[in-house]
Motif scaffolding. Structure first.
Motif, short mmCIF file in Angstrom:
data_model
loop_
_atom_site.label_atom_id
_atom_site.label_comp_id
_atom_site.label_asym_id
_atom_site.label_seq_id
_atom_site.Cartn_x
_atom_site.Cartn_y
_atom_site.Cartn_z
N GLN A 1 -33.92 -13.46 40.77
CA GLN A 1 -32.27 -13.18 41.25
C GLN A 1 -31.94 -11.93 42.06
O GLN A 1 -30.87 -11.69 42.62
CB GLN A 1 -31.39 -13.32 40.20
N PHE A 2 -33.07 -10.84 41.80
CA PHE A 2 -32.81 -9.65 42.45
C PHE A 2 -34.06 -9.00 43.08
O PHE A 2 -34.79 -8.28 42.56
CB PHE A 2 -32.41 -8.80 41.25
N LYS A 3 -34.42 -9.86 44.11
CA LYS A 3 -35.59 -9.57 44.76
C LYS A 3 -35.94 -8.13 45.30
O LYS A 3 -37.02 -7.68 45.45
CB LYS A 3 -35.99 -10.96 45.93
N GLU A 4 -34.93 -7.72 45.79
CA GLU A 4 -35.13 -6.32 46.21
C GLU A 4 -34.90 -5.20 45.27
O GLU A 4 -34.76 -3.85 45.48
CB GLU A 4 -33.85 -5.88 47.32
N THR A 5 -34.90 -5.47 43.91
CA THR A 5 -34.85 -4.39 42.89
C THR A 5 -36.16 -4.65 42.05
O THR A 5 -36.47 -5.51 41.72
CB THR A 5 -33.53 -4.72 42.01
N ASP A 6 -36.91 -3.67 42.10
CA ASP A 6 -37.97 -3.49 41.25
C ASP A 6 -37.97 -3.88 39.74
O ASP A 6 -36.99 -3.67 39.01
CB ASP A 6 -38.81 -2.05 41.05
N GLU A 7 -38.83 -4.61 39.20
CA GLU A 7 -38.74 -5.24 38.04
C GLU A 7 -38.63 -4.12 36.74
O GLU A 7 -37.83 -4.38 35.79
CB GLU A 7 -40.07 -6.19 37.67
N LYS A 8 -39.36 -3.16 36.99
CA LYS A 8 -39.23 -2.04 35.94
C LYS A 8 -37.76 -1.63 36.00
O LYS A 8 -37.05 -1.11 34.79
CB LYS A 8 -40.21 -0.95 36.06
N THR A 9 -36.99 -1.49 37.22
CA THR A 9 -35.83 -0.96 37.31
C THR A 9 -34.67 -1.94 36.49
O THR A 9 -33.83 -1.66 35.76
CB THR A 9 -35.26 -0.78 38.91
#
Length: 340
Positions: A277-285
């Motif tokens: 859902q948030f492809k431009e946000t790093d998974e760790k973030t």
């Protein structure tokens, strides 16, 4: 990895959303369960006030196929503002609104006969944070006095809860601070990074992204300071509610399954599920943000909308000068679909 997550296949379309002043791709997937696919799905058009990690249980329900399990093909759009989301449902462009319940009170008091009724609550604390331009491990709310602070839209839940907290600390929002309210919601973080304000009040992921960029520091949680508030809820028109009780029961069940998943799994596990859902946000973030919200008890474990919560939200509206008259709980809230 959760077995339910591994066996799902992802299809659908990507929608381009503007978030935190930048173009952020947010994928909206139609998910099918393992085995026989349910081809007899009822389409439900959901308009959300914003696309935010704050609403993780909803995206868990989407990504793990809980809506399809309940016979629902969910079409998600983003209104970018409670006023726009409410209008979409009242006008018939959407079936369900996901927003702050204050909007349902406003439109009821405007005399709308087919008014919006809240039927499920998702979050129970404010989801925004105070971000300072300088690091401050000993922040006090009184530090805002005399400073320029980027706030929110007048009459919107984020701004009213923020002002409610300020008043708790003896601060007059209109006199004691220089409150900037002429910046669009999607552009506040960009304005702050660009040099406007000593502080800004931001949702995630904007608050964390500002920190990661080295442009500011989260110094306080509005949600922790305000206490429990019915910050976001699902609502629909009185007419739709009367004609679609079984559908709304199924919708609520899917949301509650999402809530249960978030309650029972780690931030890392939830982040992995909702990352599409948030492809431009790093998974760790994403993980860091989910953990921050979980630590302050933002997520409800069921959708039951308590009467005390409805009373509190009207108290906040009244104190903000935004309530023309109080509305009975029974008029704008139904708990018939929720578990406790």
């Amino acid at each position: 990895m959760n077995q339910d997550f591994k066996c799902r296949t992802k299809t659908g379309k990507a929608a381009t959303l503007v978030l935190a002043g930048a173009a952020v791709l947010a994928a909206v997937f139609g998910l099918a369960g393992c085995g026989t696919k349910n081809t007899n799905l009822k389409t439900v058009r959901l308009n959300e006030v914003a696309h935010s990690i704050f609403y993780a249980p909803q995206y868990v329900a989407m990504e793990l196929g809980y809506f399809e399990d309940e016979g629902i093909n969910l079409e998600l759009t983003t209104g970018f503002g409670a006023d726009k989301t409410a209008t979409a449902v009242i006008s018939g462009d959407a079936d369900i609104a996901f927003m702050g319940p204050e909007a349902t009170i406003y439109q009821y008091n405007e005399g709308n006969e087919n008014y919006l009724v809240n039927f499920a609550q998702l979050t129970q604390r404010a989801g925004n944070f105070v971000v300072s331009r300088t690091k401050d491990d000993d922040f006090r709310w009184e530090d805002l006095i005399g400073k320029e602070v980027i706030g929110g839209r007048p009459g919107g839940m984020p701004e009213m809860v923020f002002e409610y907290v300020l008043k708790k600390h003896g601060i007059d929002p209109q006199k004691d601070i220089n409150l900037v309210q002429n910046i669009d919601f999607a552009n506040t973080s960009g304005a702050f990074v660009g040099g406007t304000g000593d502080y800004t009040v931001e949702f995630e992921p904007s608050a964390t992204l500002i920190e990661e960029e080295g442009a500011g520091y989260v110094v306080a949680s509005v949600g922790t300071e305000s206490g429990y508030v019915p910050y976001t809820a699902y609502s629909t028109t009185k007419e739709f509610l009367a004609k679609n009780k079984e559908l709304l029961q199924s919708f609520t069940k899917a949301i509650e399954r999402g809530q249960k998943y978030v309650e029972e799994h780690t931030a890392a596990e939830v982040a992995k599920v909702i990352a599409p859902q948030f492809k431009e946000t790093d998974e760790k973030t994403i993980e860091k943000i989910i953990d921050r919200y979980a630590q302050q008890d933002s997520y409800k474990t069921n959708t039951y909308f308590e009467e005390d919560s409805f009373t509190l939200i009207q108290d906040i509206l009244e104190e903000a000068g935004e309530l023309s008259q109080r509305v009975p709980y029974e008029e704008l809230v139904t708990t018939e679909f929720s578990t406790r």
